[in-house]
Design a protein around this motif. Structure first.
Motif, PDB file in Angstrom:
ATOM      1  N   LYS A 220       0.856  -1.185   0.000  1.00 54.06           N
ATOM      2  CA  LYS A 220       0.000   0.000   0.000  1.00 54.06           C
ATOM      3  C   LYS A 220       0.898   1.243   0.000  1.00 54.06           C
ATOM      4  N   THR A 221       0.457   2.286  -0.666  1.00 49.99           N
ATOM      5  CA  THR A 221       1.209   3.534  -0.644  1.00 49.99           C
ATOM      6  C   THR A 221       1.112   4.176   0.738  1.00 49.99           C
ATOM      7  N   SER A 222       2.239   4.644   1.244  1.00 49.11           N
ATOM      8  CA  SER A 222       2.283   5.270   2.568  1.00 49.11           C
ATOM      9  C   SER A 222       1.466   6.563   2.578  1.00 49.11           C
ATOM     10  N   LYS A 223       0.788   6.805   3.691  1.00 48.69           N
ATOM     11  CA  LYS A 223      -0.078   7.994   3.771  1.00 48.69           C
ATOM     12  C   LYS A 223       0.369   8.932   4.890  1.00 48.69           C
ATOM     13  N   ILE A 224       1.617   8.798   5.346  1.00 44.99           N
ATOM     14  CA  ILE A 224       2.009   9.677   6.459  1.00 44.99           C
ATOM     15  C   ILE A 224       3.019  10.753   6.063  1.00 44.99           C
ATOM     16  N   GLY A 225       3.352  10.897   4.809  1.00 45.57           N
ATOM     17  CA  GLY A 225       4.332  11.923   4.444  1.00 45.57           C
ATOM     18  C   GLY A 225       3.976  12.572   3.120  1.00 45.57           C
ATOM     19  N   GLY A 226       4.875  12.473   2.175  1.00 42.81           N
ATOM     20  CA  GLY A 226       4.700  13.138   0.883  1.00 42.81           C
ATOM     21  C   GLY A 226       3.492  12.670   0.099  1.00 42.81           C
ATOM     22  N   TYR A 227       2.984  11.487   0.407  1.00 45.13           N
ATOM     23  CA  TYR A 227       1.832  10.962  -0.337  1.00 45.13           C
ATOM     24  C   TYR A 227       0.538  11.010   0.482  1.00 45.13           C
ATOM     25  N   ALA A 228       0.543  11.778   1.567  1.00 46.76           N
ATOM     26  CA  ALA A 228      -0.680  11.933   2.363  1.00 46.76           C
ATOM     27  C   ALA A 228      -1.793  12.484   1.471  1.00 46.76           C
TER      28      ALA A 228
END
Lengths: 229, 229, 229, 229, 229, 229
Positions: A220-228
């Motif tokens: 899954k794409t991370s949602k805590i930084g640049g891709y929030a």
């Protein structure tokens, strides 16, 4: 085991290119994987350089939004049009074909060269490589000066230009593999591979197998930084 | 469609670890993929630092030679023991689990941190990252000071050390994903992922899906440069 | 003042090469320094590329273990075979001849080029340079396509190939010094130096003087990180 | 065998520091090596930051010109004052003590930290490391905020500041060796080494042994590029 | 609005060059900006390589000290002679012409090449680029082998050498802009620009407009680190 | 002397921000310079992260196309929204405010830190720094976790968060200057500068003076590579 449903999005509006990419993708897809080719109606006919990338980005992103049920998304343009933005609007894996080709080439060669279309596309590709870190493995990005839409024709002049750059890559750059820097080159992979006796990597098929890997893995794409979101 | 036959080689001689790795690999393998766990009889019990890597390399290479019929090889030790040498003795894809984890993490985060076992393993991992170029995407390699063979026990003390490092990675390193830096951590992935709400990448399962991708794609190791036979 | 007792270990099994290296080393050694040439009995005859490096590593490490009384160890193969692992099994200084040549060349030129044997050896040397940081001072690593064991013959064809690469290094790479990238080239240093009027660095003699320096200085290998025993 | 005659030039005008450096140098010099301490009469009393470096450069270069008969030159200031310019006026080896310490530390540790005097000196040292390439091996350059001339006093306050930085280097930077970033610290090496159980590198003694190595090797500064006369 | 009073300091002692630089600077200066050309009486006649830089530094710094009332200082030598030291003795902006040209070129091209005078000047320029970070945007630093003082003559031989390097920069380096690497080249900018149809950047005029920008902006040199007084 | 006519384009649709930016720009503009603030009607209200950048790019490019008569363009969003694409549709200078701030900060400090709004904006800024090469001069990009539109309010809570990050930048990063990483911070520059005694750089005013410099210099965007029309 559940099917894997991949949206292969060509960000330009040339439907013949979308069709060819999807067909190529299907030849490598595993059992139970569905590859659906899509492209925006309103977008540049080909993507060559920074302005075309900008113009094609939002139409491509709209297609991702309209297909949220898919298991993974492939951006089928070698400059990885809007890749970072795409990762902000879904947590499914999103794979660029440039990116896919660079990662694959890194697995089977110490260094590779990229053969792309026009000189104007080179700096954007170099920027991407630097952002991924894979410039360390890329000996050189070479422009063949064949425009995207001429690739389909495959005339002797076109082939001669590609051959010249591949030969220079092997001799001058000490490249151990060649990355074909345009979705339109997918049909040339096998012929060039057998002509030169080294791996020739196409991004479209690389991305399809990589997207399958990512889905199977459960990535899954991370949602805590640049891709929030 | 032909089956894919993957040799998953644990370069150390601890067979319980080999078994767990192979089991984990099977959970992500696609239909028609066979994953066979192998390990040398004479090799260090665990691989921690440069000397163990050296001692485990030739026994691992012998296993590749003895299994030339396989479609792909996975080196299931996070320091990618003998990876370059392995690519010299086969043209089948060879994937290291450290490498696989770094590539996967690059696809879904802007930067990631690695949590490994002992401080002595850190410089080797950093060297690998630099060689792959993926140090650009790695915020930090952190040692938990949990030895490899203690990981299996999963005591509260062990878990507390891992938690402390993951929390530091998120806060201090601004990591968007965590890479588990040891084959022995494969069982912890899901728990940590749900505890911290960010992707936690394990190399063994990453490598299995990546090896499948490479085989499906038809990828061969280049034979004209550093990996010439 | 105590004598300095240096073990010069050729990791390949070609004893004529060991003898020549030890002789060369003695010509530069200071008063009271003893240089003893050693090589494993069971090891590749020459080391060309990653697989040979892997095969030669453990036999070389065994020689270090069997000679713990020495004051310093030199690994006399230009790819610095097993250097990091060697530093894990002794706190005496261990110097690779590639490493020694790069450091020496950095002291007397703004940039240098390396002339080595086969193309397959180039990526490993480049990896080493990157790990040491001295890629910043290296303009290019060039393959002469002369195999290690042909260097001893010194035929006109061999010399012509070396001359061509040195001339290209001076003109194209703007190299200010040349590093000879193979232990077998030690006899050529003086002739090439006077022919081209620039420093030509050989690793064997560089390593001997550097090992003396390290011993005289009292240098010990660190035992708190990557080289912990 | 001919004696080796080394000029150890302290670029500042504090003669007590020159004397201490020369004495330290003599403790490591091999049999037949003569170390002569020199300093300019008109030069800053200590060198802290870019302006002092500029002010000390020409007086130091005059001393090299006036001592052309020496076999090698050491620039005994940790910022390697005028090192590149010095190499333009002699073909004898010229070694900076910063440079010497960085090279030595690279031979026995995976990474090292530097403890220097004032914050204003840090950027110049970082620039040097980058120019040599050895920033890749340096974890961090730390300022102790002890001025050069207070180092001689060695008060408990001075020692406490140094201890604090060394402890931070080991814990936070994961440093495996410490480089003492000032010629005035040469007397502290042994005590710190035994207190912390890791190599502590002093540039003065490192440079003396390295200069001997360069002379014994027959190294000459290249005259075809940046160091042309 | 207050006038802007800029000291343009040529660090060499050739007054004809100072005059030409000041005249060139005046052609781009905004309304109300005064550009005063200055040079030391005792300094090398031209600055070619590291030794000349060292010899010219203190005389240049003395001119800054003697003109503290100026609003900004320009160091009009392409190797940015003594730039860091100059920033330690004033909090007014100090701009080097090499630096100015690199920054300007970065604003209008993806990559640029530098054409300078002698090969011996190349490493110093490369070091500066690396220190500024702008080596990332510089494809190559090329020596034309035209000495500084021959540039004024502008003979056909001189022009032919410059043309050859510019053509190579466009073809081989894929440069999109050319930086003229010597204050003496300022008169050639327009002619070369129209001949080759790409931006040709001169440092003197770039620095004058950049110095105005810095003053108008109210920029002061930081005094808490490397440039502390 | 002809007037200079600058279009300052805020790519988001918040007109109060456009007005403040234009007013700030006018305070530093030279005599005869006109600064016109513009923003698209249909665009995100603020730009935070990759998706907003994508959404704001084409509307911003349309404004450039509609104002081709201007002498220079400023993109007044700290992530330099669409900067490369903008350079493809005009040969007038185009300056991003992030870029402008980084270049200015490089002229007066050895290293700087950036204080921006949300963590999600950090990777894009880091990517830009890497592309410009100025990551070499940037110690760290810090998120204050103050959203763009809260900056206008300037509450004590907002100021406390900014203060905390600036203090950390000075202490931990050894930053010598602070770059304010958002157009909305322009009003805070002076206060922070006098509070902390080091240069605090705002991109809007930096870009205005840099754009004037580029126009006065006669700078044109290159049309032979990545920015070809």
């Amino acid at each position: 085991m559940k099917n894997i449903d991949i949206a292969l999005i060509n960000p330009n509006s040339t439907t013949s290119m979308t069709r060819k990419c999807a067909e190529a993708g299907k030849t490598v897809a595993g059992p139970g994987t569905v590859v659906t080719g899509l492209n925006p109606a309103a977008s540049p006919a080909s993507i060559q350089g920074y302005y075309d990338v900008a113009a094609a980005t939002m139409p491509m992103l709209e297609l991702i939004k309209a297909n949220q049920g898919k298991d993974a998304f492939i951006i089928a343009c070698f400059d990885d049009t809007g890749l970072d933005a795409a990762r902000c609007i879904t947590d499914k894996p999103v794979i660029g074909i440039g990116e896919a080709a660079f990662h694959m080439a890194s697995l089977i060669s110490c260094k590779f060269s990229v053969i792309t279309t026009l000189r104007r596309s080179v700096p954007g590709i170099e920027n991407n490589l630097r952002s991924y870190g894979l410039d360390r493995r890329c000996a050189r990005v070479r422009a063949s000066e064949v425009p995207v839409l001429d690739l389909e024709k495959g005339t002797p002049e076109v082939m001669a230009k590609l051959h010249r750059e591949i030969e220079a890559a092997i001799e001058e750059d000490q490249a151990e593999a060649i990355v074909l820097g345009c979705a339109g080159m997918v049909a040339l992979m096998e012929e060039l591979q057998s002509r030169y006796g080294l791996p020739v990597i196409d991004g479209v098929t690389a991305a399809v197998t990589l997207a399958e890997a990512a889905v199977r893995y459960g990535l899954k794409t991370s949602k805590i930084g640049g891709y929030a979101g």
